[in-house]
Design an enzyme around this catalytic site. Structure first.
Site, PDB file in Angstrom:
ATOM      1  N   HIS A  86       4.562  -2.080 -25.145  1.00 63.97           N
ATOM      2  CA  HIS A  86       5.838  -1.629 -24.574  1.00 63.97           C
ATOM      3  C   HIS A  86       6.717  -2.843 -24.272  1.00 63.97           C
ATOM      4  O   HIS A  86       6.230  -3.831 -23.711  1.00 63.97           O
ATOM      5  CB  HIS A  86       5.592  -0.825 -23.293  1.00 63.97           C
ATOM      6  N   GLU A 121       6.728  -9.750 -28.621  1.00 62.13           N
ATOM      7  CA  GLU A 121       5.804  -8.627 -28.874  1.00 62.13           C
ATOM      8  C   GLU A 121       4.842  -8.940 -30.000  1.00 62.13           C
ATOM      9  O   GLU A 121       3.650  -8.667 -29.905  1.00 62.13           O
ATOM     10  CB  GLU A 121       6.603  -7.376 -29.281  1.00 62.13           C
TER      11      GLU A 121
HETATM   12  C1  GAR Z   1       8.732  -2.030 -30.113  1.00 60.10           C
HETATM   13  O1  GAR Z   1       9.682  -2.738 -29.389  1.00 60.10           O
HETATM   14  C2  GAR Z   1       7.747  -1.342 -29.170  1.00 60.10           C
HETATM   15  O2  GAR Z   1       7.395  -2.111 -28.075  1.00 60.10           O
HETATM   16  C3  GAR Z   1       8.547  -0.133 -28.772  1.00 60.10           C
HETATM   17  O3  GAR Z   1       9.089   0.314 -29.994  1.00 60.10           O
HETATM   18  C4  GAR Z   1       9.393  -0.837 -30.794  1.00 60.10           C
HETATM   19  C5  GAR Z   1       8.850  -0.619 -32.192  1.00 60.10           C
HETATM   20  O4  GAR Z   1       9.265  -1.648 -33.051  1.00 60.10           O
HETATM   21  N1  GAR Z   1       7.729   0.841 -28.110  1.00 60.10           N
HETATM   22  C6  GAR Z   1       8.151   1.550 -27.056  1.00 60.10           C
HETATM   23  O5  GAR Z   1       9.270   1.481 -26.617  1.00 60.10           O
HETATM   24  C7  GAR Z   1       7.111   2.471 -26.447  1.00 60.10           C
HETATM   25  N2  GAR Z   1       7.638   3.106 -25.305  1.00 60.10           N
HETATM   26  P1  GAR Z   1       8.591  -1.814 -34.482  1.00 60.10           P
HETATM   27  O6  GAR Z   1       8.606  -0.431 -35.135  1.00 60.10           O
HETATM   28  O7  GAR Z   1       9.495  -2.771 -35.217  1.00 60.10           O
HETATM   29  O8  GAR Z   1       7.197  -2.346 -34.291  1.00 60.10           O
END
Ligand code: GAR
Length: 210
Positions: free
Chosen positions: A121, A191
């Site tokens: 997250h 991340e």
């Molecule tokens: C990421 O920032 C992840 O942390 C977030 O969605 C994005 C996905 O990016 N998740 C949340 O917000 C969960 N509540 P990605 O598809 O490029 O990996």
């Protein structure tokens, strides 16, 4: 011998099996794949998710699951979650990684994988749960309520939203010149590093168990 793949060169590939659940772009999935972590399947609840293309490019099995096909036929969200659990379980995961998976999982899913569901997250524990964490953090910065945000990786024991035993966090400062886009870019880079390191650690721990 703790490496899978039998190669004697390149970075060590931990043994183990990861199933990654996605809904969107999949840049975090890409980070796991690029790090050579053992992703055996990718499950998306959106057919158009770019993450599916990333998985296919790495010859990783893909599955698409549709909540709408359940609700359209009179079945419940819990029925859907039980189905997703069946799809995931067929790939015998050591860990299930939620990497941009935008569907709240009920106990019909979670109880099938106790202590094995890991969520990423883009906020620090206890702050900005939900799908708009980056926008919420940026707004809070502009209102003078925070000076930094961050990223967390946590276990998902129950239906709490972006909440559960924390495995790892990293803070990300917000700079005066930041736009939402520049902050988003910096958080995503954080991340990618944190998710890879944390999942690698979990797999290493698993291997070290007697
Ligand atoms: C990421 O920032 C992840 O942390 C977030 O969605 C994005 C996905 O990016 N998740 C949340 O917000 C969960 N509540 P990605 O598809 O490029 O990996």
């Amino acid at each position: 011998m703790t490496e899978a793949g039998g190669s004697t060169s390149g970075p060590a590939v931990p043994a183990g099996r990861l199933v990654v659940l996605v809904s969107g772009s999949g840049s975090n999935l890409q980070a796991l794949l690029d790090a050579g972590l053992p992703v055996v399947a990718v499950v998306s609840n959106r057919r158009q998710a770019y993450a599916l293309e990333r998985a296919a490019a790495h010859d990783v099995a893909t599955e698409v699951v549709s909540l709408k096909s359940f609700t359209d036929t009179g079945r419940t969200r819990r029925d859907f979650d039980a189905h997703v659990a069946d799809v995931v379980a067929a790939h015998r995961p050591d860990y299930v990684v939620l990497a941009g998976w935008m569907h709240l999982l009920s106990s019909a899913f979670l109880d099938r994988f106790p202590d094995r569901v890991v969520n990423l997250h883009p906020a620090l524990p206890g702050t900005f749960p939900g799908a708009h964490a980056l926008q919420d953090a940026f707004d809070a910065y502009r209102e003078g309520r925070i000076t930094e945000t961050g990223v967390m990786v946590h276990l998902v024991p129950d239906e709490g939203v972006d909440n559960g035993p924390v495995l790892a966090t990293v803070t990300v400062p917000i700079e005066p010149g930041d736009s939402l886009e520049s902050l988003t870019e910096r958080v995503h880079a954080a991340e990618h590093r944190l998710l890879v390191a944390t999942v690698r650690g979990l797999l290493d721990e698993l291997l070290a168990r007697p």
